[in-house]
Design an enzyme around this catalytic site. Structure first.
Site, PDB file in Angstrom:
ATOM      1  N   GLU A 431       0.845  -1.198   0.000  1.00 44.02           N
ATOM      2  CA  GLU A 431       0.000   0.000   0.000  1.00 44.02           C
ATOM      3  C   GLU A 431       0.882   1.251   0.000  1.00 44.02           C
ATOM      4  O   GLU A 431       1.717   1.432   0.884  1.00 44.02           O
ATOM      5  CB  GLU A 431      -0.854  -0.046   1.276  1.00 44.02           C
ATOM      6  CG  GLU A 431      -1.657   1.175   1.558  1.00 44.02           C
ATOM      7  CD  GLU A 431      -2.216   1.133   2.996  1.00 44.02           C
ATOM      8  OE1 GLU A 431      -1.982   0.137   3.718  1.00 44.02           O
ATOM      9  OE2 GLU A 431      -2.874   2.091   3.386  1.00 44.02           O
ATOM     10  N   ASP A 504      -1.042  -1.466   5.942  1.00 43.97           N
ATOM     11  CA  ASP A 504      -0.950  -0.978   7.316  1.00 43.97           C
ATOM     12  C   ASP A 504      -1.971  -1.651   8.211  1.00 43.97           C
ATOM     13  O   ASP A 504      -3.014  -2.103   7.737  1.00 43.97           O
ATOM     14  CB  ASP A 504      -1.189   0.540   7.351  1.00 43.97           C
ATOM     15  CG  ASP A 504       0.126   1.283   7.201  1.00 43.97           C
ATOM     16  OD1 ASP A 504       1.149   0.766   7.704  1.00 43.97           O
ATOM     17  OD2 ASP A 504       0.125   2.358   6.562  1.00 43.97           O
ATOM     18  N   ASP A 506      -4.084  -0.403   9.999  1.00 45.87           N
ATOM     19  CA  ASP A 506      -5.124   0.566  10.361  1.00 45.87           C
ATOM     20  C   ASP A 506      -6.349   0.391   9.469  1.00 45.87           C
ATOM     21  O   ASP A 506      -6.428  -0.553   8.686  1.00 45.87           O
ATOM     22  CB  ASP A 506      -4.571   2.000  10.269  1.00 45.87           C
ATOM     23  CG  ASP A 506      -4.088   2.304   8.848  1.00 45.87           C
ATOM     24  OD1 ASP A 506      -4.341   1.476   7.937  1.00 45.87           O
ATOM     25  OD2 ASP A 506      -3.456   3.363   8.659  1.00 45.87           O
ATOM     26  N   ASP A 508      -7.529   2.123   6.920  1.00 47.52           N
ATOM     27  CA  ASP A 508      -7.308   2.178   5.474  1.00 47.52           C
ATOM     28  C   ASP A 508      -6.640   0.901   4.968  1.00 47.52           C
ATOM     29  O   ASP A 508      -6.959   0.398   3.896  1.00 47.52           O
ATOM     30  CB  ASP A 508      -6.442   3.388   5.108  1.00 47.52           C
ATOM     31  CG  ASP A 508      -7.286   4.659   5.065  1.00 47.52           C
ATOM     32  OD1 ASP A 508      -8.530   4.522   5.016  1.00 47.52           O
ATOM     33  OD2 ASP A 508      -6.699   5.761   5.096  1.00 47.52           O
TER      34      ASP A 508
END
Ligand code: 1YM
Length: 640
Positions: A431, A504, A506, A508
């Site tokens: 990403e 990640d 998280d 997103d």
């Protein structure tokens, strides 16, 4: 022989020469002398009963396999004529069984199957049999004629008794000659399949099949279908998912040519279109099939344009598009069919094309107009097929292009590994550009390829294959994998043993991961099934104590690790996002084969998370975002 059975005359000799020719070259008359040819004899006799049914005189046909492997065929038609035939001076029934092609010549109109490959009639069966008995019920009398050894008359036409004046019909029993055939054993299921098919093709005709070799089978199986070919379509679609309930059944007649079609769409990708002429399968199609196909394509396109389902800019639906998922039986009864092609499997009569087109287009157009909801479903199915076709073409182009490119760096994005053996290669889907940069620096360039993904890749749950393929990221992924997609898909061409999604920890990151999984699930399921897809697990915390550095994936692991530490002198840092790690850190924590933690993704993982999936992948953005935020932990678990 003459009526007294005493001596042969000139016409007898001609007859015997004719039948002798059949025995010398049986292949010319029935194709083969293997098990197929053996069964063919049955249909030659049954065809005569069916002709009688088509002429409107016969309602019931019975086929019996006898204990000695002879076969009896009975019908309740008019009975083969018994009067003296003017040319042969013997009874017509005897003539039919001893003169080649006599059946066709005597028939006054009707739908003779004699135009077919082997439709050469009763005399051929007689020529290839050890013995044949024919019984005719007619005018209150029971007539009998018997043959042996390839069609020699053993007993000329004889009245053997009386019967009810209303009883009419023909019963024929024959025993195939073991000197001619490789085998003399009839196969029940072969006979059953064709018997059932004949019942479908001849609406309302009762056909019974009985196996007297089998002690238990006393009644046999009866096939009668009042719905005709509609019931055939229903039968074929059993176990499939139809897109509309009823079968569309259309028919018409012109100049004694009867044309009929029955159809139903299913959600299948394949089609099943079978066509028949005078009950013979025209496996190479021909004018009857062409007429329907042409009309089907035209009517669906017209309807789709008129109702604005197909927009102006859209390309027309092709013949292949409109037949996707279609089950169709086309049946034509023709008094004078012309069969063409190497195996005579194609109807050539040009007048049938027009009749088929007219009957079909009128009826089908009316169906669409009267059933707008079903019409929409059918048109959408065709449109889906069209998109898949365009997408497959694009995919083909992509795969082709890939072969021309150097593996080091193509598309300006993929940074490939040097090693060519897929079994040791991995690809990281990373990403963001900055994480991509670190990954490129931190990787083992021999075996690890990096594909940085910019922004969000397209949501393929929503996007159809064509839109997905217009997406640059997705095209790069397809190109990199090397397998192609859709019908082109070939797992053995996969260029990497491990496909590692590195995002990640998280919200997103979860989102991208779910999007990628959707992509894989839709387009590359075999790759997931074969266990090639993994999620990298970048750590959330780094715990340093003394000289030891420990990375842990989450709070739980952190707490567990700390509870086991017998020191309070430790330093704990929350890890940065992938993009903020330098190359060394990224390698150490997430990429190094020795240290990293990967989680294999299975199809079960994806299916179990399906509900979550749909929610995540739904049309509206806000609830999706909310959902991910509220369920970050679950989302975290669902895909890894
Ligand atoms: C078990 C086999 O052969 N049935 C049969 C055959 C014929 C007729 C009726 C028939 C046809 C016609 C007139 C006609 C045949 N007749 C001839 C021929 N069952 C079986 N049932 N009347 C009766 O076609 O005009 C050939 S087959 F040539 F003699 F008319």
């Amino acid at each position: 022989m003459n009526e007294n059975n005493m001596h042969y005359d000139a016409s007898d000799i001609q007859v015997l020469e004719g039948l002798e020719a059949v025995r010398k070259r049986p292949g010319m008359y029935i194709g083969t002398t293997d098990v197929k040819g053996l069964h063919h004899l049955v249909w030659e006799i049954v065809d005569n009963s069916i002709d009688e049914a088509l002429a409107g005189y016969c309602k019931n046909i019975e086929i019996i396999i006898n204990k000695d492997n002879s076969v009896t065929v009975k019908d309740d038609g008019r009975g083969i004529p018994v009067g003296i035939h003017p040319k042969t001076k013997i009874s017509t029934v005897e003539t039919v069984y001893t003169v080649l092609h006599a059946g066709g010549k005597f028939g006054g109109g009707g739908y003779k199957v004699s135009g077919g490959l082997h439709g050469v009639g009763a005399s051929v069966v007689n020529a290839l049999s050890k013995w044949v008995n024919v019984t005719v019920y007619k005018d209150g009398k029971i007539y009998e004629v018997k043959f042996e050894n390839g069609g020699k008359t053993l007993q000329g036409l004889t009245v053997v008794g009386n019967c009810d004046i209303n009883r009419t019909g023909t019963t024929v029993t024959f025993k195939p000659d073991p000197d001619i055939f490789d085998t003399d054993i009839y196969d029940y299921s072969t006979l059953k399949t064709r018997t059932r098919e004949l019942a479908f093709l001849n609406r309302g005709l009762r056909l019974t099949l009985r196996d007297d070799r089998d002690m238990e089978d006393t009644t046999g199986e009866t096939f009668i279908y009042e719905g005709g070919i509609s019931e055939y379509v229903k039968f074929i679609n059993k176990g499939k998912t139809p897109l509309h309930d009823e079968i569309i059944h259309l028919e018409g007649e012109e100049d004694n040519i009867v044309f009929e079609v029955a159809m139903q769409y299913t959600n299948d990708e394949n089609n099943r279109i079978y066509s028949f002429v005078n009950n013979i399968n025209t496996h190479d199609g021909g004018t009857h099939e062409e007429g329907v196909r042409r009309a089907l394509t035209r009517i669906i396109n017209n309807y789709a344009r008129k109702t604005n389902l197909l927009k102006e800019k859209d390309e027309a639906l092709s013949g292949d598009d409109v037949k996707e998922g279609l089950t169709m039986i086309v049946s034509c009864k023709h008094p004078n069919p012309q069969f063409e092609g190497q195996t005579k499997g194609r109807l050539g009569n040009s007048e049938v094309r027009k009749l088929a087109d007219n009957v079909f287009s009128e009826g089908f157009e009316r169906f669409l107009l009267e059933n707008p909801e079903k019409a929409r479903i059918i048109v959408e199915k065709s449109m889906l097929a069209a998109r898949a076709r365009v997408a497959a073409k694009k995919a083909r182009e992509l795969t082709r292009r890939k072969n021309d490119l150097d593996v080091v760096n193509f598309g300006g994005k993929l940074v490939d590994c040097k090693e060519k053996d897929p079994s040791v290669c991995e690809i990281f889907l990373v990403e963001g550009d900055s994480a991509g940069g670190s990954a490129i620096k931190g990787r083992n360039s021999m075996t690890q390829a990096i594909l940085p993904l910019r922004g969000k890749i397209l949501n393929v749950e929503k996007a159809r294959m064509d839109r997905a393929l217009a997406n640059e990221e997705i095209r790069t992924i397809i190109t990199a994998f090397g397998t192609g997609i859709g019908q082109e898909f070939n797992l053995s061409k996969l260029r990497y043993d491990k496909i590692i999604i590195m995002t990640d920890a998280d919200v997103d990151g979860s989102h991208i991961r779910v999007l990628l999984l959707t992509l894989f699930y839709r387009f590359f399921r075999p790759i997931v099934e074969a266990g090639h897809v993994y999620a990298a697990q970048p750590p959330l915390f780094c715990i340093k104590h003394g000289k030891t550095i420990k990375y842990v994936l989450n709070e739980e692991e952190r707490d567990e690790y700390l509870s086991k530490l017998n020191t309070t002198k430790y330093e704990i840092t929350r890890m940065k996002g992938l993009g903020e790690m330098d190359a060394e850190e990224l390698n150490e924590t997430t990429m190094d084969i020795e240290k990293r933690v990967l989680r294999k993704i299975t199809v079960d993982d994806i299916i179990a998370a399906d509900a979550v999936f749909s929610k995540l992948m739904g049309e509206e953005v806000e609830p999706r975002r909310e959902f991910i935020e509220q369920n970050a932990v679950y989302a975290e678990n669902l895909d890894i």
